[in-house]
Design a protein around this motif. Structure first.
Motif, PDB file in Angstrom:
ATOM      1  N   SER A 235       0.857  -1.182   0.000  1.00 21.66           N
ATOM      2  CA  SER A 235       0.000   0.000   0.000  1.00 21.66           C
ATOM      3  C   SER A 235       0.893   1.232   0.000  1.00 21.66           C
ATOM      4  O   SER A 235       2.092   1.158   0.253  1.00 21.66           O
ATOM      5  N   ARG A 236       0.299   2.367  -0.252  1.00 24.44           N
ATOM      6  CA  ARG A 236       1.098   3.587  -0.254  1.00 24.44           C
ATOM      7  C   ARG A 236       1.652   3.902   1.123  1.00 24.44           C
ATOM      8  O   ARG A 236       2.756   4.433   1.257  1.00 24.44           O
ATOM      9  N   GLY A 251      -2.369   0.624  -6.526  1.00 22.66           N
ATOM     10  CA  GLY A 251      -3.413   1.605  -6.285  1.00 22.66           C
ATOM     11  C   GLY A 251      -3.443   2.669  -7.347  1.00 22.66           C
ATOM     12  O   GLY A 251      -2.771   2.573  -8.369  1.00 22.66           O
ATOM     13  N   THR A 253      -2.234   5.593  -7.671  1.00 23.11           N
ATOM     14  CA  THR A 253      -0.997   6.200  -8.146  1.00 23.11           C
ATOM     15  C   THR A 253       0.126   5.182  -8.198  1.00 23.11           C
ATOM     16  O   THR A 253       1.291   5.532  -8.287  1.00 23.11           O
ATOM     17  N   GLY A 254      -0.247   3.919  -8.115  1.00 25.29           N
ATOM     18  CA  GLY A 254       0.739   2.853  -8.279  1.00 25.29           C
ATOM     19  C   GLY A 254       0.276   1.955  -9.415  1.00 25.29           C
ATOM     20  O   GLY A 254      -0.287   2.434 -10.393  1.00 25.29           O
ATOM     21  N   GLY A 266      -2.894  -6.483   6.385  1.00 25.13           N
ATOM     22  CA  GLY A 266      -2.662  -5.235   7.130  1.00 25.13           C
ATOM     23  C   GLY A 266      -2.896  -4.003   6.283  1.00 25.13           C
ATOM     24  O   GLY A 266      -2.191  -3.006   6.406  1.00 25.13           O
ATOM     25  N   ALA A 270      -8.328   1.708   1.612  1.00 26.67           N
ATOM     26  CA  ALA A 270      -8.675   3.065   1.193  1.00 26.67           C
ATOM     27  C   ALA A 270      -9.042   3.039  -0.285  1.00 26.67           C
ATOM     28  O   ALA A 270      -8.557   2.207  -1.037  1.00 26.67           O
ATOM     29  N   HIS A 273      -6.379   2.679  -2.773  1.00 25.50           N
ATOM     30  CA  HIS A 273      -5.794   1.344  -2.879  1.00 25.50           C
ATOM     31  C   HIS A 273      -6.724   0.440  -3.688  1.00 25.50           C
ATOM     32  O   HIS A 273      -6.284  -0.295  -4.574  1.00 25.50           O
ATOM     33  N   VAL A 286      -6.394 -10.295   5.456  1.00 24.75           N
ATOM     34  CA  VAL A 286      -6.100 -10.498   6.876  1.00 24.75           C
ATOM     35  C   VAL A 286      -5.970  -9.112   7.505  1.00 24.75           C
ATOM     36  O   VAL A 286      -5.125  -8.312   7.083  1.00 24.75           O
ATOM     37  N   ASN A 287      -6.803  -8.818   8.503  1.00 26.13           N
ATOM     38  CA  ASN A 287      -6.773  -7.513   9.150  1.00 26.13           C
ATOM     39  C   ASN A 287      -7.372  -7.654  10.547  1.00 26.13           C
ATOM     40  O   ASN A 287      -8.344  -8.383  10.724  1.00 26.13           O
ATOM     41  N   LYS A 288      -6.791  -6.935  11.507  1.00 25.25           N
ATOM     42  CA  LYS A 288      -7.298  -7.127  12.876  1.00 25.25           C
ATOM     43  C   LYS A 288      -8.550  -6.313  13.171  1.00 25.25           C
ATOM     44  O   LYS A 288      -9.228  -6.545  14.161  1.00 25.25           O
ATOM     45  N   PHE A 307       0.488 -11.127  12.530  1.00 26.67           N
ATOM     46  CA  PHE A 307       1.713 -11.778  13.000  1.00 26.67           C
ATOM     47  C   PHE A 307       1.454 -13.202  13.506  1.00 26.67           C
ATOM     48  O   PHE A 307       2.361 -13.988  13.672  1.00 26.67           O
TER      49      PHE A 307
ATOM     50  N   GLU B  37      -6.296  14.955  -7.306  1.00 24.05           N
ATOM     51  CA  GLU B  37      -5.258  14.890  -6.266  1.00 24.05           C
ATOM     52  C   GLU B  37      -3.853  15.171  -6.796  1.00 24.05           C
ATOM     53  O   GLU B  37      -3.074  15.903  -6.200  1.00 24.05           O
ATOM     54  N   TYR B  41       0.107  18.319  -6.601  1.00 22.48           N
ATOM     55  CA  TYR B  41       1.556  18.125  -6.705  1.00 22.48           C
ATOM     56  C   TYR B  41       2.117  18.931  -7.880  1.00 22.48           C
ATOM     57  O   TYR B  41       3.240  19.445  -7.822  1.00 22.48           O
TER      58      TYR B  41
END
Ligand code: FAD
Ligand code: AMP
Lengths: 323, 259
Positions: A235-236, A251, A253-254, A266, A270, A273, A286-288, A307, B37, B41
């Protein structure tokens, strides 16, 4: 059958998987001719033949790698004028889109980006591209109504299927104008990349987020990825923190990925993402925090401490692959 | 240095985004509108280059009347003035048409540097920098994670899958930025007040010597044939870890033949 141009993505000898996807798509609507820039066409030819390329137009000047995008667009425009193809397909990578953009301007043609499927139009007039927009919330069918359709196809959206072709090599003499040589590539910095599959091509992607808590803990993500033969994403929040290199960011911007299986560890989910992974076929989380929005997308989710859950999962996968 | 920053107003990614049932264009009333967004930048980079080299930062935006809000925000960050291209006939313009209109504006304003975002959150075309460079015949300095210029030469780090390339050229040039390039500033109170007095020139198609047949839905080289809201994902199975979460996850993967 109508000719369809397919711009090859390659590393100088090996053909990228996305090119075999483009060939598979092109074959359904015409006869694919590959356009190969730079060196290595002889080396890549067998693979192109395996996926049904009828011809391979080769322009082997080093200028295609030495100047940003414009020479490739010029070559394609030259071939469009010469061969009047039914369409031009490029990969919807950041560079592929830019080639598409310049080509569209040169030929006055419409461009569709991020296409995930192509069908013949109901009225028989051209091709209709399917696009998934707004982070996968809406599926759109679009068509080019002016010029030679330029179609940028999202990697991993089509399953490559072999079919033999002649892959006849035809050298192309195309002069590259001075106008196409204004942005010169003077150096290349290649970030370390292990043996894992490429993120946008992988059929399984395992991504880690802020929940990992540190860069060292990304080893857990890598272990899980390796046990599944998967690529690693992040993630970012994780790339910004410097826990994992930026080029692995998934995501808005990825990278946009749509693997068979996406595992989010984890990561809260968003919207930015989700925009990069929402079209994955199967999603595991998997997230708590049971309230994390990523659970809305999950086909299977574990509410728990990563973990504890991840090491057990890795161990269990290990047992099963032995057994 | 004469710096032009292109700013697009887009529906907020956080709100529900829709297409209009009548003509399949973006339903701009359905969602809150914000500045794209990445354009924050682009503005920031423009302001930093101005601080280093002097000159002016001009914001150019094409969009409905409401886009004036995005322009004000850009001015409140510190840009000097703005051009707002707005015309009912522009609605539904695709990338090709948008690039033609913006190139037309840029030829009028003149520029040493045009800075824009590498992608907008609504269209996600990621092609405008390439199209503008092509139309204007200037170097394409796109996907920049770093920009350096001495006022006549420019070099950037062009972000790529494998890392980055260094790319060089001369001004004038078109630069698109990625979010790694900087940390955008927030408008200060003073900036917000000052923005109210900054000049915004409004241009219609006629002002640009374009007519309606060259713009909007009518002129666009692409068309939406149909669209469908994606069916919601079927609700998945969520389990709470009671010491067996990893095992259950493995069972799920096995049931789907991933292991
Ligand atoms: C212009 C812009 C572009 C952006 N582009 C992107 C993009 O391309 N990609 C992207 O990912 N984001 C992007 N973002 C950022 C995005 O808004 C989020 O901030 C980011 O995705 C959050 O990352 P995260 O889920 O890892 O972190 P968080 O939101 O902090 O979530 C961490 C999650 O980990 C869980 N967790 C913590 N500890 C544990 C544990 N021990 N076990 C299990 N779970 C645990 C928490 O419950 C939480 O849900 C962008 C933002 C902007 C403004
Ligand atoms: N209508 C517009 N007006 C001004 N700038 C725009 C417009 N559309 C796109 N841009 C700019 O182009 C960038 C990339 O947009 P796109 O190619 O549509 O993804 C955006 O980040 C903006 O900086």
């Amino acid at each position: 059958m109508a000719e369809i141009l397919v711009l090859a993505e390659h590393d100088g000898e090996t053909v990228k998987k996305v090119t075999t996807e483009l060939l598979t798509l092109a074959r359904a609507h015409g006869e694919p001719s590959v356009v190969w820039t730079g060196e290595g066409a002889e080396a890549g030819r067998a693979r192109l033949a395996e996926f049904g390329a009828a011809k391979v137009y080769v322009a082997d000047s080093p200028d295609y790698a030495d100047y940003v995008v414009a020479p490739k667009a010029e070559l394609l425009a030259h071939l469009v004028a010469l061969k009047t193809p039914a369409a031009v397909l490029v990969a919807a990578t950041s560079e592929g889109r830019e080639v598409a953009g310049r080509l569209a301007v040169k030929t006055g043609s419409g461009v569709l980006t991020d296409v995930t499927a192509l069908t013949a139009a109901g009225d028989g007039d051209g091709l209709v591209g399917e696009q998934s927009i707004f982070g996968g919330a809406i599926t759109v069918q679009s068509r080019v109504r002016t010029g030679t359709p330029v179609i940028a196809v999202r990697p991993n959206a089509v399953t490559p299927e072999p079919a033999s072709g002649a892959a006849e090599i035809e050298p192309v003499q195309a002069d590259i104008s001075e106008d196409a040589k204004t942005a010169r590539v003077t150096g290349r910095v290649v970030a370390e990349r292990g043996e894992r599959p490429e993120l946008t091509e992988a059929s399984i992607v395992v991504s880690g987020g802020r929940g990992l808590g540190s860069g060292e803990h990304f080893a857990l993500i890598e272990q899980l990825a390796d046990s599944l033969g998967a690529a690693v994403g992040a993630s970012r929040a994780a790339t910004d923190a410097g826990w994992y290199p930026h080029q692995f960011q998934v995501g808005q911007t990825g990278k946009t990925v749509s693997p068979q299986l996406y595992v989010a560890i984890g990561i809260s989910g968003a919207i930015q993402h989700r925009a990069g992974m929402q079209t994955s076929k199967t999603i595991m989380v998997v997230n708590k925090d049971p309230e994390a929005p990523i659970f809305e997308l999950a086909d299977f989710g574990v509410v728990g401490d990563l973990f504890k859950v991840v090491p057990q999962l890795v161990e269990e996968i290990g047992k099963r692959s032995e057994g | 240095m004469n710096i032009v920053v292109l700013v697009k107003q887009v529906p907020d990614t956080w709100s529900e985004r829709k297409l209009r049932a009548d003509d399949s264009t973006l339903d701009r009333d359905a969602a809150d509108a914000v500045i794209n967004e990445l354009d924050d930048y682009a503005i920031e980079e423009g302001l930093r280059l101005q601080e280093a080299h002097g000159g002016e930062v001009t914001i150019v935006s094409m969009g409905p009347d409401k886009a004036a809000d995005a322009i004000r925000k850009a001015l409140s960050m510190g840009a000097d003035k703005a051009v707002h291209v707005t015309d009912e006939a522009l609605r539904g313009s695709d990338g090709l048409v948008t690039s033609a209109v913006l190139a037309n504006v840029l030829r009028r304003t003149g520029f040493d540097l045009v800075i824009l975002g590498s992608e907008s959150t609504d269209a996600r075309m990621g092609t405008l920098a390439a199209m503008l460079a092509e139309r204007l015949g200037v170097p394409q300095m796109s996907f920049a994670s770093k920009v350096e210029t001495d006022g006549s030469k420019i070099s950037i780090h062009r972000q790529a899958d494998y890392g980055y390339d260094t790319v060089e050229g001369t001004l004038p040039a078109v630069v698109s930025v990625v979010e790694k390039i900087n940390e955008p500033r927030y408008p200060s109170f003073k900036g917000i007040m000052a923005a109210k007095k900054k000049p915004v020139e409004t241009l219609s198609l006629a002002d640009l010597d374009l007519d309606a047949s060259q713009a909007g839905l009518a002129a666009s080289a692409t068309e939406v044939v149909s669209f469908a809201n994606r069916p919601p994902r079927a609700a998945g199975t969520i389990v709470t870890d009671e010491g067996d979460g990893g095992t259950k996850a493995a069972e799920f993967l096995a049931s789907r033949k991933f292991i």
